[in-house]
Design a protein around this motif. Structure first.
Motif, PDB file in Angstrom:
ATOM      1  N   VAL A  35       0.837  -1.208   0.000  1.00 34.02           N
ATOM      2  CA  VAL A  35       0.000   0.000   0.000  1.00 34.02           C
ATOM      3  C   VAL A  35       0.869   1.254   0.000  1.00 34.02           C
ATOM      4  O   VAL A  35       0.584   2.232  -0.695  1.00 34.02           O
ATOM      5  CB  VAL A  35      -0.962   0.000   1.219  1.00 34.02           C
ATOM      6  N   LEU A  36       1.956   1.225   0.780  1.00 36.02           N
ATOM      7  CA  LEU A  36       2.825   2.394   0.849  1.00 36.02           C
ATOM      8  C   LEU A  36       3.530   2.651  -0.485  1.00 36.02           C
ATOM      9  O   LEU A  36       3.711   3.801  -0.882  1.00 36.02           O
ATOM     10  CB  LEU A  36       3.844   2.254   1.985  1.00 36.02           C
ATOM     11  N   TYR A  37       3.908   1.581  -1.187  1.00 33.21           N
ATOM     12  CA  TYR A  37       4.488   1.766  -2.532  1.00 33.21           C
ATOM     13  C   TYR A  37       3.479   2.493  -3.429  1.00 33.21           C
ATOM     14  O   TYR A  37       3.829   3.430  -4.148  1.00 33.21           O
ATOM     15  CB  TYR A  37       4.847   0.420  -3.172  1.00 33.21           C
ATOM     16  N   CYS A  38       2.220   2.053  -3.359  1.00 33.48           N
ATOM     17  CA  CYS A  38       1.173   2.712  -4.159  1.00 33.48           C
ATOM     18  C   CYS A  38       1.048   4.181  -3.776  1.00 33.48           C
ATOM     19  O   CYS A  38       0.911   5.052  -4.639  1.00 33.48           O
ATOM     20  CB  CYS A  38      -0.186   2.047  -3.944  1.00 33.48           C
ATOM     21  N   SER A  39       1.121   4.455  -2.468  1.00 31.31           N
ATOM     22  CA  SER A  39       0.883   5.824  -1.999  1.00 31.31           C
ATOM     23  C   SER A  39       1.966   6.794  -2.477  1.00 31.31           C
ATOM     24  O   SER A  39       1.737   7.991  -2.555  1.00 31.31           O
ATOM     25  CB  SER A  39       0.775   5.868  -0.468  1.00 31.31           C
ATOM     26  N   VAL A  40       3.157   6.261  -2.787  1.00 29.23           N
ATOM     27  CA  VAL A  40       4.222   7.142  -3.296  1.00 29.23           C
ATOM     28  C   VAL A  40       4.401   6.980  -4.810  1.00 29.23           C
ATOM     29  O   VAL A  40       5.377   7.450  -5.389  1.00 29.23           O
ATOM     30  CB  VAL A  40       5.571   6.917  -2.556  1.00 29.23           C
ATOM     31  N   GLY A  41       3.440   6.270  -5.442  1.00 33.74           N
ATOM     32  CA  GLY A  41       3.457   6.166  -6.908  1.00 33.74           C
ATOM     33  C   GLY A  41       4.366   5.089  -7.469  1.00 33.74           C
ATOM     34  O   GLY A  41       4.610   5.035  -8.677  1.00 33.74           O
ATOM     35  N   GLU A  42       4.885   4.193  -6.610  1.00 37.18           N
ATOM     36  CA  GLU A  42       5.764   3.120  -7.115  1.00 37.18           C
ATOM     37  C   GLU A  42       4.914   1.887  -7.431  1.00 37.18           C
ATOM     38  O   GLU A  42       4.979   0.867  -6.742  1.00 37.18           O
ATOM     39  CB  GLU A  42       6.856   2.811  -6.081  1.00 37.18           C
ATOM     40  N   MET A  43       4.122   2.003  -8.509  1.00 39.85           N
ATOM     41  CA  MET A  43       3.127   0.977  -8.820  1.00 39.85           C
ATOM     42  C   MET A  43       3.757  -0.349  -9.244  1.00 39.85           C
ATOM     43  O   MET A  43       3.242  -1.414  -8.943  1.00 39.85           O
ATOM     44  CB  MET A  43       2.150   1.482  -9.884  1.00 39.85           C
ATOM     45  N   GLU A  44       4.891  -0.297  -9.955  1.00 43.49           N
ATOM     46  CA  GLU A  44       5.534  -1.552 -10.388  1.00 43.49           C
ATOM     47  C   GLU A  44       6.000  -2.355  -9.180  1.00 43.49           C
ATOM     48  O   GLU A  44       5.820  -3.569  -9.120  1.00 43.49           O
ATOM     49  CB  GLU A  44       6.735  -1.254 -11.295  1.00 43.49           C
ATOM     50  N   LYS A  45       6.624  -1.659  -8.239  1.00 45.33           N
ATOM     51  CA  LYS A  45       7.083  -2.318  -7.012  1.00 45.33           C
ATOM     52  C   LYS A  45       5.893  -2.906  -6.259  1.00 45.33           C
ATOM     53  O   LYS A  45       5.958  -4.012  -5.728  1.00 45.33           O
ATOM     54  CB  LYS A  45       7.788  -1.288  -6.110  1.00 45.33           C
ATOM     55  N   ALA A  46       4.799  -2.133  -6.212  1.00 45.64           N
ATOM     56  CA  ALA A  46       3.596  -2.583  -5.501  1.00 45.64           C
ATOM     57  C   ALA A  46       3.032  -3.831  -6.180  1.00 45.64           C
ATOM     58  O   ALA A  46       2.664  -4.806  -5.508  1.00 45.64           O
ATOM     59  CB  ALA A  46       2.550  -1.471  -5.481  1.00 45.64           C
ATOM     60  N   GLN A  47       2.980  -3.807  -7.511  1.00 46.47           N
ATOM     61  CA  GLN A  47       2.432  -4.935  -8.281  1.00 46.47           C
ATOM     62  C   GLN A  47       3.273  -6.198  -8.063  1.00 46.47           C
ATOM     63  O   GLN A  47       2.747  -7.276  -7.820  1.00 46.47           O
ATOM     64  CB  GLN A  47       2.403  -4.567  -9.771  1.00 46.47           C
ATOM     65  N   GLU A  48       4.589  -6.022  -8.126  1.00 43.76           N
ATOM     66  CA  GLU A  48       5.508  -7.165  -7.966  1.00 43.76           C
ATOM     67  C   GLU A  48       5.353  -7.762  -6.567  1.00 43.76           C
ATOM     68  O   GLU A  48       5.284  -8.967  -6.385  1.00 43.76           O
ATOM     69  CB  GLU A  48       6.948  -6.674  -8.209  1.00 43.76           C
ATOM     70  N   ARG A  49       5.245  -6.873  -5.568  1.00 41.48           N
ATOM     71  CA  ARG A  49       5.125  -7.355  -4.185  1.00 41.48           C
ATOM     72  C   ARG A  49       3.788  -8.047  -3.955  1.00 41.48           C
ATOM     73  O   ARG A  49       3.723  -9.102  -3.323  1.00 41.48           O
ATOM     74  CB  ARG A  49       5.304  -6.184  -3.210  1.00 41.48           C
ATOM     75  N   MET A  50       2.720  -7.470  -4.487  1.00 43.14           N
ATOM     76  CA  MET A  50       1.391  -8.068  -4.320  1.00 43.14           C
ATOM     77  C   MET A  50       1.372  -9.483  -4.905  1.00 43.14           C
ATOM     78  O   MET A  50       0.866 -10.423  -4.285  1.00 43.14           O
ATOM     79  CB  MET A  50       0.321  -7.190  -4.975  1.00 43.14           C
ATOM     80  N   ALA A  51       1.958  -9.642  -6.102  1.00 37.18           N
ATOM     81  CA  ALA A  51       1.982 -10.959  -6.755  1.00 37.18           C
ATOM     82  C   ALA A  51       2.790 -11.956  -5.916  1.00 37.18           C
ATOM     83  O   ALA A  51       2.384 -13.107  -5.728  1.00 37.18           O
ATOM     84  CB  ALA A  51       2.575 -10.828  -8.154  1.00 37.18           C
ATOM     85  N   ARG A  52       3.935 -11.499  -5.404  1.00 37.49           N
ATOM     86  CA  ARG A  52       4.806 -12.387  -4.606  1.00 37.49           C
ATOM     87  C   ARG A  52       4.128 -12.781  -3.296  1.00 37.49           C
ATOM     88  O   ARG A  52       4.105 -13.953  -2.923  1.00 37.49           O
ATOM     89  CB  ARG A  52       6.134 -11.675  -4.337  1.00 37.49           C
ATOM     90  N   VAL A  53       3.549 -11.796  -2.616  1.00 32.93           N
ATOM     91  CA  VAL A  53       2.867 -12.081  -1.344  1.00 32.93           C
ATOM     92  C   VAL A  53       1.694 -13.030  -1.580  1.00 32.93           C
ATOM     93  O   VAL A  53       1.508 -14.011  -0.852  1.00 32.93           O
ATOM     94  CB  VAL A  53       2.385 -10.768  -0.666  1.00 32.93           C
ATOM     95  N   TYR A  54       0.929 -12.758  -2.644  1.00 28.71           N
ATOM     96  CA  TYR A  54      -0.258 -13.585  -2.943  1.00 28.71           C
ATOM     97  C   TYR A  54       0.146 -15.046  -3.180  1.00 28.71           C
ATOM     98  O   TYR A  54      -0.513 -15.974  -2.706  1.00 28.71           O
ATOM     99  CB  TYR A  54      -0.997 -13.031  -4.159  1.00 28.71           C
ATOM    100  N   SER A  55       1.256 -15.243  -3.910  1.00 25.42           N
ATOM    101  CA  SER A  55       1.694 -16.606  -4.237  1.00 25.42           C
ATOM    102  C   SER A  55       2.107 -17.381  -2.984  1.00 25.42           C
ATOM    103  O   SER A  55       2.148 -18.612  -2.998  1.00 25.42           O
ATOM    104  CB  SER A  55       2.858 -16.576  -5.235  1.00 25.42           C
TER     105      SER A  55
END
Length: 201
Positions: A159-179
């Protein structure tokens, strides 16, 4: 005088003024310094074993970020920023490298204890908070602690990555955490969160 009352006196005469002069607001045994993006939070935690004759207590610290209430937490935000609702929740004993709690008994030299608390707050707690000037600073310290194996809710950083506009980092982390999630309820929560903050799973 009961040691509970002595603690109240120590809070009123020593602890509260130390934080007040730095611009912290107080509610009960909680203190918060409010910035635009986050708040520095401190809580005075008393031991559950305290008695009238013996009181032990220590400081808890954290960084409260309202953004997380809009996405991760599923309950309304509190009216006052609290350490219990914070990220980077670090015990004061970890910051001072002194494992022992503050202790009040009939034999305690209260003035000496006040001097020790003043030293810990001014030399360890307040400088710890000064390293945070923006959410990016909070992210940096959370990443370092994670590298050291100190984990928090894995969605906070996303969420914090999203809040500072780092969407790629957020996307990569979400996918990794979800897996790595095992329970269906955790996966369902992650899908809902991804949806709320504009990420894909």
């Amino acid at each position: 005088m009961s040691m509970q009352n002595v603690l109240k006196q120590v809070v009123k005469e020593t602890i509260a003024p130390l934080f007040k002069v730095e611009g912290y607001k107080k509610q009960g045994n909680n203190f918060a310094y409010m910035c635009s993006d986050f708040s520095a939070t401190v809580n005075i935690q008393s031991s559950k074993w305290n008695t009238e004759d013996e009181v032990e207590f220590f400081f808890n610290t954290g960084i409260y970020i309202e953004e997380l209430f809009l996405s991760v937490y599923q309950y309304p935000k509190p009216p006052f920023p609290m350490e219990v609702n914070s990220v980077l929740r670090i015990r004061g004993t970890e910051l001072t490298n002194n494992e022992s709690w503050y202790r009040l008994t009939a034999d305690t030299d209260v003035e000496q204890l006040k001097r020790m608390i003043t030293k810990d707050v001014t030399e360890y707690l307040l400088p710890h908070f000064r390293q945070f000037e923006s959410i990016k600073d909070v992210i940096k310290v959370m990443e370092l602690r994670e590298k050291d194996g100190i984990y928090e809710n894995p969605h906070y950083l996303t969420v914090l990555y999203c809040s500072v506009g780092e969407m790629e980092k957020a996307q990569e982390r979400m996918a990794r955490v979800y897996s790595q999630l095992k329970l269906d309820s955790q996966k369902e929560f992650a899908r809902g969160l991804a949806n709320r903050i504009g990420l894909r799973i």
